[in-house]
Design a protein around this motif. Structure first.
Motif, PDB file in Angstrom:
ATOM      1  N   GLY A 167       4.095  -0.853  -8.516  1.00  0.00           N
ATOM      2  CA  GLY A 167       3.258  -1.603  -8.186  1.00  0.00           C
ATOM      3  C   GLY A 167       3.800  -2.411  -6.745  1.00  0.00           C
ATOM      4  N   ARG A 190      -5.947   3.267 -12.525  1.00  0.00           N
ATOM      5  CA  ARG A 190      -6.735   4.719 -12.123  1.00  0.00           C
ATOM      6  C   ARG A 190      -5.989   5.017 -11.248  1.00  0.00           C
ATOM      7  NH1 ARG A 190      -9.273  -0.681  -9.592  1.00  0.00           N
ATOM      8  NH2 ARG A 190     -10.697  -1.672 -11.455  1.00  0.00           N
ATOM      9  N   ILE A 191      -4.865   5.040 -10.812  1.00  0.00           N
ATOM     10  CA  ILE A 191      -4.409   5.842 -10.197  1.00  0.00           C
ATOM     11  C   ILE A 191      -3.623   6.704 -10.992  1.00  0.00           C
ATOM     12  CG2 ILE A 191      -1.901   5.724  -9.291  1.00  0.00           C
ATOM     13  CD1 ILE A 191      -2.629   2.871  -8.570  1.00  0.00           C
ATOM     14  N   ASP A 213       0.406  13.350  -3.725  1.00  0.00           N
ATOM     15  CA  ASP A 213       0.325  13.233  -4.929  1.00  0.00           C
ATOM     16  C   ASP A 213       1.004  13.613  -6.360  1.00  0.00           C
ATOM     17  OD1 ASP A 213      -2.243  11.924  -3.788  1.00  0.00           O
ATOM     18  OD2 ASP A 213      -3.554  12.994  -4.506  1.00  0.00           O
ATOM     19  N   ASP A 236      -4.483  -6.727 -13.342  1.00  0.00           N
ATOM     20  CA  ASP A 236      -5.163  -6.008 -12.296  1.00  0.00           C
ATOM     21  C   ASP A 236      -4.133  -4.379 -12.278  1.00  0.00           C
ATOM     22  OD1 ASP A 236      -6.965  -7.946 -11.772  1.00  0.00           O
ATOM     23  OD2 ASP A 236      -7.159  -9.013 -10.432  1.00  0.00           O
ATOM     24  N   GLU A 237      -2.893  -5.569 -11.979  1.00  0.00           N
ATOM     25  CA  GLU A 237      -1.646  -4.470 -11.903  1.00  0.00           C
ATOM     26  C   GLU A 237      -1.676  -3.314 -13.114  1.00  0.00           C
ATOM     27  OE1 GLU A 237       0.502  -3.160  -9.414  1.00  0.00           O
ATOM     28  OE2 GLU A 237      -0.101  -4.997  -8.569  1.00  0.00           O
ATOM     29  N   GLU A 241      -6.470   9.270 -11.591  1.00  0.00           N
ATOM     30  CA  GLU A 241      -6.831  10.071 -10.122  1.00  0.00           C
ATOM     31  C   GLU A 241      -6.032  10.767 -10.510  1.00  0.00           C
ATOM     32  OE1 GLU A 241      -9.921  10.523  -8.708  1.00  0.00           O
ATOM     33  OE2 GLU A 241     -10.078   8.512 -10.412  1.00  0.00           O
ATOM     34  N   SER A 291      -4.775  -2.701 -14.666  1.00  0.00           N
ATOM     35  CA  SER A 291      -5.693  -1.751 -14.185  1.00  0.00           C
ATOM     36  C   SER A 291      -6.037  -0.598 -13.463  1.00  0.00           C
ATOM     37  CB  SER A 291      -7.140  -1.939 -13.663  1.00  0.00           C
ATOM     38  OG  SER A 291      -7.183  -3.457 -15.120  1.00  0.00           O
ATOM     39  N   ARG A 292      -5.134  -0.735 -12.394  1.00  0.00           N
ATOM     40  CA  ARG A 292      -5.147  -0.212 -10.849  1.00  0.00           C
ATOM     41  C   ARG A 292      -4.206   0.993 -10.982  1.00  0.00           C
ATOM     42  NH1 ARG A 292      -4.414  -2.691  -5.794  1.00  0.00           N
ATOM     43  NH2 ARG A 292      -3.377  -1.825  -3.941  1.00  0.00           N
ATOM     44  N   ILE A 343       0.563  -0.848   0.351  1.00  0.00           N
ATOM     45  CA  ILE A 343      -0.082  -0.023  -0.172  1.00  0.00           C
ATOM     46  C   ILE A 343       0.827   1.661   0.545  1.00  0.00           C
ATOM     47  CG2 ILE A 343      -1.736   1.245   0.962  1.00  0.00           C
ATOM     48  CD1 ILE A 343      -2.685  -1.357   2.726  1.00  0.00           C
TER      49      ILE A 343
END
Lengths: 437, 141
Positions: free
Chosen positions: A142, A227-228, A113, A220-221, A231, A223-224, A16
């Protein structure tokens, strides 16, 4: 708490927090290799201490504080060694001030950010080879271990380790600044980031090598990461376009593999098995592209095409005319024979196989498609529909020799067999659509 | 993997007490962090059970409908998230960061076909596919 439990918790926390910690450190020490080492040292410290002392309430802040303390030690060391260079020492002194250990709780309140965005841009810097960008992105953003990256890409671990070491060295030697590119530089650099993310996605989705059709962990990685990125850079329409594209494609992952592991083509898929949560997310991302009010870029166009499929609850309801028009637009933004091939498929679906065959025949002399299995495979499809079975069989056989994926090869050989004797079954209604397959 | 994070009801949520501005702001921040980390797939808050209903099954034809509210507050659900994460450990770490002062959340992995392992043979998968297809076609009747 058992130490193995703590260990797993530490790993989860690392996943995380690691990108944020590395990003925050990189801004201060101006070297992502060093930043990662310092972050790793903090991780080691956590693994040593948390099993006895328990996990702190704000573990992320704890890791940042420890890593920053290590950074200060490191910089002090450097100052001592370079005392004869007062200017450099002053500069480092300033960094030192900046890196002074904050109150633990405040550590994560800093705006991270921008640092994270800088880290993405630097990991995907064009000075690096594509392979290096991919490995570094998975590692730094990741939080994947070298071993995990190696496993995902089916290459030996030392290869990945070396790739990462070299990439860090290249970045240090090129003195790549730790900043978000601006102005005219931004578009090209963003394209590089998007490319890396989509490459990771496709490596998982298309599984170009090996026996498995899908490697979901890579999808998955990616896509994540997408999305990051969306944002962090909400004003970039293509970031949302890419997210939309990946959501739509991922929504079909359950439906595109049959019970025996064989691929199921888009038009043959059981649409009840599509993931409607992801489809909704795809449309939401496309809506964000629209809200920005700019012309669709290549990712948004591909997402819009995928969206046409997603909107049709049965294959027969697909709006092929719109898809053909979108491919037209795509071919203008990124002229590519692969796009032309897909356009031909859409034309065939909208206006009949003869129209498709005409478009695809225009591509026969295209050198880039010479060894591309989907050209004969698509041509074979049109020929079956036109009941020219002998020609179709030859095309499928040729396609089977060109693909690297075993499952796909089996599928193509099977289709070739069905053409034998001119009885070629036309039950096969699917086209192997590549761009949005 | 996907997990559902189930937020259990509290006396307040069941009483229909709306969250304060501060609580809403904190929850907004938390949700934003989930989105930014790429985890969030869906999430909703539910109205109190007094607005809900239950359908109870006994045998093939017998159905009993009961209107809310329902008594056992701690067993009731007040909301949920659907997250995509890498492990249960990661889900637990994220859940610990939720801005709740009381109550409980429960994290449950969503079943994926792979979870059935080798017991879920190609034949059984095919059967499942057929079943799904049947369910689908009967749903259309």
């Amino acid at each position: 708490m058992l130490s193995s439990e703590t260990h797993r918790a530490v790993e989860a926390i690392w996943r995380i927090e690691s990108a944020k910690i590395i990003a925050a450190l990189a801004r201060r020490v101006r070297d992502i290799g060093l930043a990662e080492e310092l972050a790793q040292e903090a991780l080691v410290a956590a693994l040593e201490r948390w099993p006895d002392q328990g996990i702190p309430d704000n573990p992320g802040a704890w890791l940042v504080a420890v890593a920053k303390r290590r950074a200060i030690d490191f910089i002090r060391h450097k100052v001592l060694r370079q005392r004869k260079e007062p200017e450099l020492a002053r500069e480092i002194e300033a960094q030192l001030q900046d890196a002074a250990p904050p109150q633990t709780d405040a550590a994560l309140d800093e705006p991270v950010d921008d640092d994270l965005l800088r880290l993405i841009f630097i990991a995907c810097h064009p000075v690096l080879s594509t392979e290096a960008r991919v490995a570094l992105t998975l590692r730094l953003l990741g939080g994947l271990t070298t071993e995990e990256i190696a496993r995902a890409f089916l290459v030996p671990e030392p290869t990945i380790a070396q790739r990462i070491v070299r990439a860090k060295r290249t970045l240090a030697e090129a003195h790549v600044p730790f900043e978000v590119p601006r102005g005219s530089e931004l578009a090209g650099r963003l394209a590089s980031v998007l490319e890396v993310i989509y490459l990771i996605f496709n490596e998982g989705y298309a599984a170009t090598a090996g026996d498995r059709w899908l490697r979901p962990e890579l999808c998955d990685e990616a896509s994540r990461l997408g999305r990051i990125l969306a944002e962090l850079a909400p004003a970039e329409p293509e970031a949302h376009g890419l997210v939309a594209l990946m959501e739509f494609q991922a929504s079909r992952s359950r439906a595109r593999v049959g019970p025996g592991g064989e691929p199921i083509l888009l038009l043959d898929q059981n649409r009840a098995r599509w993931d409607h949560v992801l489809i909704r997310r795809g449309f939401a991302a496309l809506a964000r592209v629209d809200a920005l009010g700019r012309v669709y870029g290549p990712y948004a166009l591909q997402a819009a095409i995928a969206g046409c499929h997603a909107r049709a609850s049965v294959a027969a309801e697909t709006d092929w005319e719109r898809i053909a028009a979108l491919y037209d637009a795509l071919a203008q933004v990124v002229p590519s024979p692969v796009v032309e091939l897909n356009r031909a498929v859409a034309l065939a679906m909208a206006f009949g196989p003869a129209a498709g065959l005409e478009a695809v025949d225009a591509l026969n002399s295209e050198p880039l498609l010479k060894n591309y299995h989907l050209l004969p495979s698509v041509r074979g499809d049109f020929l079956v529909k036109l009941e020219r079975f002998d020609e179709a069989r030859a095309e499928f056989e040729r396609a089977a020799t060109l693909t690297r994926n075993r499952r796909e090869r089996e599928l193509l050989s099977e289709r070739a067999r069905r053409c034998v004797g001119g009885s070629g079954s036309t039950t096969q209604k699917g086209f192997p659509i590549h761009v949005d397959g | 993997m996907r997990v559902m994070v189930i937020v259990k009801a509290t006396r307040d949520s069941e009483a229909g007490v709306l969250p304060s501005e501060r609580e809403l702001a904190e929850m907004g921040q938390y949700n934003e962090a989930l989105v930014q980390a790429g985890l969030m797939m869906a999430g909703e808050g539910l109205q109190p059970s007094s607005k809900g209903a239950r359908v109870k099954f006994s045998g093939p034809n017998q159905r009993t409908v009961t209107d809310g509210p329902f008594a056992e507050t701690k067993e009731l659900i007040a909301g949920f998230w659907l997250w995509r994460c890498r492990s249960m450990d990661e889900a637990v770490e994220w859940a610990k960061r939720a801005p709740f002062q009381e109550g409980e959340v429960e994290i449950r992995p969503v079943f994926e076909a792979e979870d059935f392992g080798e017991a879920f043979t190609p034949e059984l998968r095919a059967q499942e596919e057929r079943l799904r297809a049947k369910i689908e076609s009967s749903a259309k009747l």
